[in-house]
Write an enzyme that holds these catalytic residues in place. Sequence first.
Site, PDB file in Angstrom:
ATOM      1  N   LYS A 109     -86.512  16.268  17.402  1.00 54.72           N
ATOM      2  CA  LYS A 109     -87.760  15.710  16.893  1.00 54.72           C
ATOM      3  C   LYS A 109     -88.136  16.442  15.606  1.00 54.72           C
ATOM      4  O   LYS A 109     -88.157  17.668  15.566  1.00 54.72           O
ATOM      5  CB  LYS A 109     -88.864  15.879  17.938  1.00 54.72           C
ATOM      6  CG  LYS A 109     -90.185  15.228  17.590  1.00 54.72           C
ATOM      7  CD  LYS A 109     -91.175  15.431  18.734  1.00 54.72           C
ATOM      8  CE  LYS A 109     -92.526  14.827  18.419  1.00 54.72           C
ATOM      9  NZ  LYS A 109     -93.516  15.091  19.506  1.00 54.72           N
ATOM     10  N   HIS A 111     -91.060  15.868  13.841  1.00 52.53           N
ATOM     11  CA  HIS A 111     -92.490  15.814  13.570  1.00 52.53           C
ATOM     12  C   HIS A 111     -93.231  16.380  14.781  1.00 52.53           C
ATOM     13  O   HIS A 111     -92.635  16.638  15.816  1.00 52.53           O
ATOM     14  CB  HIS A 111     -92.948  14.378  13.282  1.00 52.53           C
ATOM     15  CG  HIS A 111     -92.702  13.441  14.423  1.00 52.53           C
ATOM     16  ND1 HIS A 111     -91.459  12.873  14.662  1.00 52.53           N
ATOM     17  CD2 HIS A 111     -93.519  12.979  15.420  1.00 52.53           C
ATOM     18  CE1 HIS A 111     -91.524  12.103  15.739  1.00 52.53           C
ATOM     19  NE2 HIS A 111     -92.759  12.148  16.216  1.00 52.53           N
TER      20      HIS A 111
END
Length: 230
Positions: A109, A111
Amino acid sequence: MTPIDERFTEFLLESGALKFGDFTLKSGRQSPYFINAGVFNDGRKIAMFGAFYAEKITSAIAGGTLPSDIATIFGPAYKGIPLAVSTSIALTSMHGMEVGYTFDRKEKKDHGDGGILVGMPLKDGMKVLLVDDVMSAGTAVREAVPKLKSVANVDIVGCVISVDRMEKANGSEISAVKAIEEEFGFPVVSIVKVSEIFDAASRMVTVDGKPLLDDDIKTRANEYLAKYGA
């Protein structure tokens, strides 16, 4: 107290996770038994599953196989996620061990909180215990170790699994469990070995009083372990 191998076998049967018969495994082998941890799909079952792991972990700590200062339990996605969470809860609530849980994302991921791991953050020197359901070839462990080491220089102190199938690793005369121990240098602890499952089940009866295992399944079980067992 009834030995853990008998209680765990009863739990596997009652949950529908353990079945006897004729099954084709992913490896292509014809097996007289099949274990599916995917059936632990409600709060009661996964809580009991985690409680068995916690019991085995504390027993291994008392016996000196595992250290007492485990910081977090790591479960590989996806089946390992509820297992890591339920085990850490059971260790804290039932045994007074405050441990974290950590699991991985299938994709990194970029963000929000970011990274490839969720749960307790890893730090250099932290003691991490892996949990998995049934070890067949050790693939999940071989994928987990470099992923954890890429985040921090953690100390992976062992791996706890539900069932040791006691089968030879691919292209080897030693078991998959022994191969992982030799490759990574940490112990692999199982709640129960498949030989103990058959031993416990051989003493059980159905609701109508008949033996749970008939002679055909016992014969095929012995033949299977003689052929594929390490």
